[in-house]
Design an enzyme around this catalytic site. Sequence first.
Site, PDB file in Angstrom:
ATOM      1  N   ARG B  20       0.839  -1.216   0.000  1.00 18.36           N
ATOM      2  CA  ARG B  20       0.000   0.000   0.000  1.00 18.36           C
ATOM      3  C   ARG B  20       0.866   1.256   0.000  1.00 18.36           C
ATOM      4  O   ARG B  20       1.082   1.861  -1.036  1.00 18.36           O
ATOM      5  CB  ARG B  20      -0.951  -0.022   1.219  1.00 18.36           C
ATOM      6  CG  ARG B  20      -2.207   0.793   1.001  1.00 18.36           C
ATOM      7  CD  ARG B  20      -2.064   2.277   1.329  1.00 18.36           C
ATOM      8  NE  ARG B  20      -1.600   2.490   2.706  1.00 18.36           N
ATOM      9  CZ  ARG B  20      -1.153   3.657   3.140  1.00 18.36           C
ATOM     10  NH1 ARG B  20      -1.105   4.713   2.333  1.00 18.36           N
ATOM     11  NH2 ARG B  20      -0.716   3.789   4.380  1.00 18.36           N
ATOM     12  N   ASP B  21       1.437   1.608   1.122  1.00 14.33           N
ATOM     13  CA  ASP B  21       2.168   2.886   1.188  1.00 14.33           C
ATOM     14  C   ASP B  21       3.459   2.845   0.380  1.00 14.33           C
ATOM     15  O   ASP B  21       3.950   3.871  -0.060  1.00 14.33           O
ATOM     16  CB  ASP B  21       2.464   3.251   2.648  1.00 14.33           C
ATOM     17  CG  ASP B  21       2.766   4.736   2.816  1.00 14.33           C
ATOM     18  OD1 ASP B  21       2.269   5.533   1.992  1.00 14.33           O
ATOM     19  OD2 ASP B  21       3.498   5.101   3.748  1.00 14.33           O
ATOM     20  N   CYS B 245       8.838  10.405  -0.653  1.00 15.27           N
ATOM     21  CA  CYS B 245       8.126  11.420   0.130  1.00 15.27           C
ATOM     22  C   CYS B 245       7.629  12.489  -0.821  1.00 15.27           C
ATOM     23  O   CYS B 245       8.421  13.125  -1.505  1.00 15.27           O
ATOM     24  CB  CYS B 245       9.081  12.026   1.168  1.00 15.27           C
ATOM     25  SG  CYS B 245       8.324  13.353   2.119  1.00 15.27           S
ATOM     26  N   ASN B 254       9.306   4.873   2.924  1.00 14.84           N
ATOM     27  CA  ASN B 254       9.012   4.160   4.167  1.00 14.84           C
ATOM     28  C   ASN B 254      10.292   3.535   4.712  1.00 14.84           C
ATOM     29  O   ASN B 254      11.200   3.191   3.954  1.00 14.84           O
ATOM     30  CB  ASN B 254       8.026   3.011   3.886  1.00 14.84           C
ATOM     31  CG  ASN B 254       6.622   3.484   3.645  1.00 14.84           C
ATOM     32  OD1 ASN B 254       5.826   3.574   4.566  1.00 14.84           O
ATOM     33  ND2 ASN B 254       6.303   3.806   2.399  1.00 14.84           N
TER      34      ASN B 254
END
Lengths: 317, 317
Positions: B20-21, B245, B254
């Site tokens: 996901r992220d 980011c 991450n």
Amino acid sequence: MSTPSISWPEKVSLCEVGLRDGLQNEKVIPSIEQKLQLLDAVVASGVKIIEIGAFVHPKAVPQMADTDTLCRTMKKVDGVEYRALVPNIKGVQRAFDAGLSKAKLTVSASEAHCLANFNSTPVKMIEGFADCAEFAAKNAMTLSGAISTSFGCPFQGKVPFEQVENAVRSFVKLGITELSLSDTTGMANPRQVYELGTAMRQLFPQVQWVMHFHNTRDMALANIVAGIQAGVRMFDGAFAGLGGCPFAPGASGNVASEDVIHMLHEMGIDTGVDLLKAMDTARLAASFVGHAPSSAVLKAGRCVDIVKEKPQAQNNA
Amino acid sequence: MSTPSISWPEKVSLCEVGLRDGLQNEKVIPSIEQKLQLLDAVVASGVKIIEIGAFVHPKAVPQMADTDTLCRTMKKVDGVEYRALVPNIKGVQRAFDAGLSKAKLTVSASEAHCLANFNSTPVKMIEGFADCAEFAAKNAMTLSGAISTSFGCPFQGKVPFEQVENAVRSFVKLGITELSLSDTTGMANPRQVYELGTAMRQLFPQVQWVMHFHNTRDMALANIVAGIQAGVRMFDGAFAGLGGCPFAPGASGNVASEDVIHMLHEMGIDTGVDLLKAMDTARLAASFVGHAPSSAVLKAGRCVDIVKEKPQAQNNA
């Protein structure tokens, strides 16, 4: 679980080792003029302890061959401590002749490492530094000690506590009481740093401790925080994170000074260093060695740099 | 200074958010087959909590457009928690329809951020999740909450403690008691993490806390250690450190799961995950998105990988 409050120090000191441990592992060697420019930049940023080079054999470490010249040429600024790494009495004498009043002796805590490389034990090697201590005492020089492989060794893996303790005790017997626990191979983890730091401080309260971390496995900043929690107040760093790891090609080098400074300032801990100037120094160093700096803060910017509005919005929003 | 001993936990849980992220901020989107391959690898490595995607608008986040398909296609393994991120009741319903029993609602702690993006406050937004809570209760679904910008906001800089507290309280009022304090912008520092974590655990002892860090300014591992010291036992990570980011182009994403696992294992803290398998998963993920992984352990190898001799040398040297 209990959550005891942590008391953070107001100030932590940074020792800039970029000119020594940073450049020592770089392929492109800056000229003497470039080294002088870097040294000026480091001093201008407010760093008060600088390792400027090493008095070792120029064939073994060509990056350090001009340390004599650097010492003789540089303008010394009052209040700044200039030191060099030395392997033996010859190095101490060269440092003295070049006008330095501080030199750092280094030995490996790991018996396996010492036996493999020098056919001697750490204790015997440090006892052999008695001539250095004598020379220093006669000539008003100060000696410090660095204990490499304190947190792990490529020959024996974990280094037993007693081997580090023995090395420290031998240095202390010589009257050398500023000691660096060094993690050249980037094997330290925060729990180990806290436990070793705490135990060493309790056993040897007379020692002024320094810790030296490489960011090989991304744990350097966590290790510095753990070192602070153990009561250590001096940490090495190298501009732009220069250095690399001889045991892990392509890995990160020394922890980047500017990342250390940024983190400590964000934590409300003063370093006395101007972060923006330290970032400029790192850019300069990177341009001299011909590759990108490895520091996160140079890639991402400081935390405050991403804030779009003025700080006064903080309390009104 | 006093040096209280730190009691480390035996075990810490990792939530893998790479699907996901991690992927959400990548330019090259893996195919559904590749996502399934990654999911299989994550499960095989021993991770027990996996965020597999998000039920958001496919035009807004095309990387997550196939989350429904992924949910319907994947083989669910007993003992593994599969969850997806959802922005509202529509997302909760889609998650339910796709066969998921857990969904994570997310809101920003920063009032400035919420007002700028949604013309609402965090508290009002969370109160608006009442329909989600009702739906979940009726359909035996579990909801968790993620509070982004808990450690800093690009609009207002520091986020006052009360704004995080208000967001937590609003979630708790809805009966949502698994909450993640998230640092999407990579602004958290270890002191802040320890202090916020400690305070939140004391104020809300009924909450199961998770922390989510990005390695934007290289502080993620230090922040995880600080979180552990504050008593938090669940942390997000993404394979290969994918993600980036949005506020700092070129910065790290991450925190890499394999770096977290490596550090925790070196600290003697179990994660239940096979590190070598996690490293393989990271290599696979990096090959799918077409760039090098950002994790240190994939570049440098594990600490044990540089040890030349067998471990038995440790005690005999």
